[in-house]
Design a protein around this motif. Structure first.
Motif, PDB file in Angstrom:
ATOM      1  N   TYR A 100     -39.642   4.467 -20.675  1.00  0.00           N
ATOM      2  CA  TYR A 100     -39.129   3.049 -20.945  1.00  0.00           C
ATOM      3  C   TYR A 100     -38.121   2.582 -19.855  1.00  0.00           C
ATOM      4  N   ALA A 101     -37.468   3.562 -19.061  1.00  0.00           N
ATOM      5  CA  ALA A 101     -36.438   2.960 -17.996  1.00  0.00           C
ATOM      6  C   ALA A 101     -36.962   2.306 -17.081  1.00  0.00           C
ATOM      7  N   GLY A 102     -38.233   2.316 -16.748  1.00  0.00           N
ATOM      8  CA  GLY A 102     -38.825   1.403 -15.791  1.00  0.00           C
ATOM      9  C   GLY A 102     -39.167   0.234 -16.121  1.00  0.00           C
ATOM     10  N   LEU A 103     -39.263  -0.021 -17.642  1.00  0.00           N
ATOM     11  CA  LEU A 103     -39.387  -1.299 -18.511  1.00  0.00           C
ATOM     12  C   LEU A 103     -38.220  -2.002 -18.362  1.00  0.00           C
ATOM     13  N   LEU A 104     -37.035  -1.135 -18.506  1.00  0.00           N
ATOM     14  CA  LEU A 104     -35.834  -1.822 -18.579  1.00  0.00           C
ATOM     15  C   LEU A 104     -35.374  -2.465 -17.258  1.00  0.00           C
ATOM     16  N   PHE A 105     -35.412  -1.556 -16.366  1.00  0.00           N
ATOM     17  CA  PHE A 105     -35.330  -1.945 -14.939  1.00  0.00           C
ATOM     18  C   PHE A 105     -35.989  -3.326 -14.405  1.00  0.00           C
ATOM     19  N   THR A 106     -37.171  -3.304 -14.849  1.00  0.00           N
ATOM     20  CA  THR A 106     -37.915  -4.400 -14.672  1.00  0.00           C
ATOM     21  C   THR A 106     -37.464  -5.640 -15.451  1.00  0.00           C
ATOM     22  N   ALA A 107     -37.197  -5.514 -16.727  1.00  0.00           N
ATOM     23  CA  ALA A 107     -36.779  -6.562 -17.338  1.00  0.00           C
ATOM     24  C   ALA A 107     -35.246  -7.037 -16.939  1.00  0.00           C
ATOM     25  N   ALA A 108     -34.510  -6.301 -16.308  1.00  0.00           N
ATOM     26  CA  ALA A 108     -33.016  -6.674 -15.833  1.00  0.00           C
ATOM     27  C   ALA A 108     -33.314  -7.435 -14.562  1.00  0.00           C
ATOM     28  N   ALA A 109     -34.334  -6.652 -13.556  1.00  0.00           N
ATOM     29  CA  ALA A 109     -34.664  -7.646 -12.295  1.00  0.00           C
ATOM     30  C   ALA A 109     -35.186  -8.748 -12.624  1.00  0.00           C
TER      31      ALA A 109
END
Length: 403
Positions: A242-251
């Motif tokens: 999920y961390a990858g999805l959160l990083f992408t959402a933040a970016a």
């Protein structure tokens, strides 16, 4: 709404180069995996190598600022990018743990040479009224390149980890070539003198040191969301992926929210007020991480966090540029930038200890409380930026007329 002016060609080219460079900047998170998988190192050894890399970035950042002000911005950027490419190729070709560790140390020593001169070019190429926007776009370029980097990492990582470093080296060289051909020739100051004839001593500037202290605290919090988030999600029983999805959402939020920094209410904020608001948003996002247990709630928290991050990055680098005397912006930005090296060294230790001893809710609640403290500190101790806050006052006077 006030009409936005086009950025200078030099800044636009630098933003493009940053996207190109960032597209390949996905190898570093896989350094420990390469050392463990290909050279049989333990996790403890791999962690120590990462810490040494973080320490090496501190003198790298300081050297980048000094070289930028002495031999020129373009030359320093090209030197740093070529140094990174050489070190990454050495890691990719390593046949022993010693060779790989040597390459990692050399990468750290070259890694931050690029940042102070590129930030100095942005700060010096645009008028004061455009600095916040320009630095916000610089962070958006990093975010945009980072989204593409994640996709490339997913493709190449399944093949061979060494190709990640080869591809990263290739993008560094492509970026260096673009900088060398597109940016104007350097005109460094004469040896032993600064542009106004006075010595530049950033470590004796109390205003800069105050900004450095609050900036280091912010960087420590920021790095927790990068280094500790996957572990925290796993402790909550959620997939670490999920961390990858959160990083992408933040970016994505950082890129899409760029127009917000040009709204009249945002430009009317003084620098201390804008930074205080930014840290309130950061606290709200971290509180969401502490309480959320579903992916949609976590994604919303990541978006709120990134809005605060966007405000910080635009304002803080514009402030440091404004504090610097003529000919000294490279060194001022370099000293301030050491906050990231300190954070990269301390954040993994502090975050994992707090997570192990107190759990995820306490970890994110503590970080949120620190953001609230920083919001109050900015209102009390952060200096106003003479140029930026004069612009804010001018906007305050113009907006009623525009209405």
């Amino acid at each position: 709404m006030l009409r936005s002016e086009p950025l200078p060609r030099t800044v636009r080219l630098l933003l493009l180069a940053q996207v190109v460079n960032r597209l390949g900047a996905f190898s570093l998170p896989f350094l420990t995996a390469l050392i463990c998988a290909d050279h049989g190192a333990s996790l403890a050894t791999a962690g120590l190598v990462s810490a040494v890399f973080g320490l090496a970035t501190i003198p790298s950042r300081l050297a980048g600022g000094g070289l930028a002000d002495r031999i020129g911005r373009r030359t320093t950027i090209v030197l740093g990018l070529c140094g990174c490419a050489t070190a990454q190729l050495a890691i990719a070709a390593s046949t022993s743990l010693t060779w790989a560790v040597t390459g990692a140390v050399l990468l750290g020593l070259a890694f931050e040479l690029y940042e102070p001169p590129s930030q100095a070019i942005i700060g010096e190429s645009v008028p004061e009224r455009q600095r916040v926007r320009a630095f916000s776009l610089f962070s958006a370029a990093l975010a945009a390149g980072g989204m593409g980097a994640g996709l490339l990492a997913a493709l190449l990582g399944h093949w061979d980890l060494r190709w990640l470093f080869v591809t990263d080296a290739a993008t560094c060289l492509a970026c260096a070539l673009l900088i060398r051909l597109a940016l104007p020739r350097d005109r460094p100051a004469p040896p032993g003198a600064d542009q106004d004839g006075t010595a530049v001593r950033p470590l004796r500037d109390r205003a800069l040191l105050g900004v450095l202290v609050t900036g280091t605290a912010y960087a420590l919090i920021n790095q927790q969301t990068v280094m500790t988030l996957p572990l925290a999600l796993a402790r909550q029983g959620l997939p670490a992926a999920y961390a990858g999805l959160l990083f992408t959402a933040a970016a994505a939020t950082t890129v899409l929210a760029q127009p917000l920094v040009r709204l009249p209410w945002a430009t009317r904020l003084t620098t201390p007020g804008a930074l205080a608001l930014a840290h309130l948003l950061l606290a709200a996002g971290l509180t969401g991480y502490a309480l959320a247990r579903t992916l949609p709630a976590l994604l919303a928290s990541a978006a709120v966090w990134s809005l605060g991050d966007l405000l910080v990055m635009g304002r803080i680098y514009a402030l440091v540029t404004d504090l610097a005397p003529p000919g000294g912006s490279g060194r001022y930005l370099a000293v301030f930038g050491t906050s990231w090296g300190i954070a990269a060294t301390l954040a993994p230790v502090l975050g994992t200890q707090l997570l192990a001893r107190a759990g995820t809710t306490t970890l994110w609640s503590t970080m949120a409380a620190l953001c609230l403290l920083l919001a109050a500190l900015h209102l009390r101790v952060t200096p106003e930026s003479p140029g930026l806050d004069n612009v804010a006052e001018a906007v305050r006077r113009r907006v009623p007329d525009a209405a």
